[in-house]
Design an enzyme around this catalytic site. Structure first.
Site, PDB file in Angstrom:
ATOM      1  N   GLU A   1      28.491  -3.381 -11.650  1.00  0.00           N
ATOM      2  CA  GLU A   1      28.808  -2.042 -11.165  1.00  0.00           C
ATOM      3  C   GLU A   1      29.935  -2.053 -10.133  1.00  0.00           C
ATOM      4  O   GLU A   1      30.483  -1.002  -9.800  1.00  0.00           O
ATOM      5  CB  GLU A   1      27.554  -1.377 -10.593  1.00  0.00           C
ATOM      6  CG  GLU A   1      27.129  -1.821  -9.208  1.00  0.00           C
ATOM      7  CD  GLU A   1      26.394  -3.144  -9.153  1.00  0.00           C
ATOM      8  OE1 GLU A   1      25.875  -3.466  -8.072  1.00  0.00           O
ATOM      9  OE2 GLU A   1      26.356  -3.871 -10.181  1.00  0.00           O
TER      10      GLU A   1
ATOM     11  N   HIS B   1      28.009  -8.561  -9.708  1.00  0.00           N
ATOM     12  CA  HIS B   1      27.715  -7.130  -9.759  1.00  0.00           C
ATOM     13  C   HIS B   1      28.608  -6.446 -10.801  1.00  0.00           C
ATOM     14  O   HIS B   1      29.768  -6.162 -10.516  1.00  0.00           O
ATOM     15  CB  HIS B   1      27.984  -6.480  -8.395  1.00  0.00           C
ATOM     16  CG  HIS B   1      26.970  -6.823  -7.352  1.00  0.00           C
ATOM     17  ND1 HIS B   1      25.814  -6.098  -7.188  1.00  0.00           N
ATOM     18  CD2 HIS B   1      26.943  -7.815  -6.422  1.00  0.00           C
ATOM     19  CE1 HIS B   1      25.115  -6.620  -6.198  1.00  0.00           C
ATOM     20  NE2 HIS B   1      25.770  -7.663  -5.722  1.00  0.00           N
TER      21      HIS B   1
ATOM     22  N   CYS C   1      22.202  -9.440  -9.676  1.00  0.00           N
ATOM     23  CA  CYS C   1      22.243 -10.101  -8.371  1.00  0.00           C
ATOM     24  C   CYS C   1      20.852 -10.623  -8.013  1.00  0.00           C
ATOM     25  O   CYS C   1      20.315 -11.457  -8.734  1.00  0.00           O
ATOM     26  CB  CYS C   1      22.818  -9.179  -7.299  1.00  0.00           C
ATOM     27  SG  CYS C   1      23.327 -10.088  -5.804  1.00  0.00           S
TER      28      CYS C   1
END
Length: 211
Positions: free
Chosen positions: A194, A192, A82
């Site tokens: 994650e 992202h 990001c």
């Protein structure tokens, strides 16, 4: 043997969620701003959330810009996520204010040109042939984005056949923007991993397997 990964703590980013996501790949993960640990890890993950200028200020406070440069000069892997990807570029422009980035790649982080901003939610990406980052994934795989700024123009030109050009992945929200880059030991994603479920887990596994 499990790889050792440092998630760089410089006051920005989803540190614990990034830690948990990389731990699920089987790697040993430490969240720290410690200079030596960040230099010696098999892989360095640089997260980032918020304003470009604030992230750069926090990064410099822990000498993160220097760590990134030294690792890359020695071929040591770095993954930016990001705003952790955005700060790798030459500069960012937010609200008319220009801030110098790490300058690993030429280019400007600028507001997205789209009818709805921020770009928030799931989106597909256009992956170049030969990508290791997205190896084994379906072309329609979606990743989770949350951002109002991005790199809309890729400016690095490679004129030598002896140098491999970076692999640039694109996504579209209003207009195309850079969604990910693979450049030797330096990988980065605007989305992202994650927060991207199984797709993000597969990408992080692909990264850890290169360490």
């Amino acid at each position: 043997m499990a790889k050792n990964v440092v998630v760089l703590d410089y006051g920005s980013g989803n540190l614990r969620s990034a830690q948990r996501a990389v731990e699920r790949t089987g790697a040993n993960v430490t969240v720290t701003s410690d200079f030596q640990a960040a230099m010696e890890a098999d892989g360095l993950l640089v997260p980032g959330v918020g304003a470009f200028e604030a992230c750069m200020r926090g990064l410099k406070e822990v000498r993160g810009d220097w760590i990134i440069g030294r690792r890359l000069s020695g071929g040591r892997p770095v993954l930016g996520i990001c705003v952790g990807m955005q700060i790798l570029f030459e500069k960012g422009v937010e609200h008319g204010v220009e801030t110098a980035g790490c300058d690993e790649w030429p280019g400007t982080v600028e507001p997205l040109d789209a009818p709805i901003v921020p770009h928030m939610g799931w989106n597909t990406v256009d992956v170049p042939e030969g990508s290791r980052m997205f190896a084994g994934m379906d072309p329609e795989t979606r990743f989770y984005f949350v951002h109002s700024y991005g790199v809309r123009h890729w400016e690095l030109e490679v004129h030598s056949a002896r140098i491999n050009a970076p692999l640039v992945t694109w996504a579209t929200h209003g207009q195309p923007f850079v969604a990910a880059v693979e450049n030797g030991p330096l990988w980065a994603t605007q989305f992202h991993p994650e927060k991207s479920g199984d797709a993000g887990a597969a990408l992080l596994t692909n990264w850890v397997n290169t360490l």
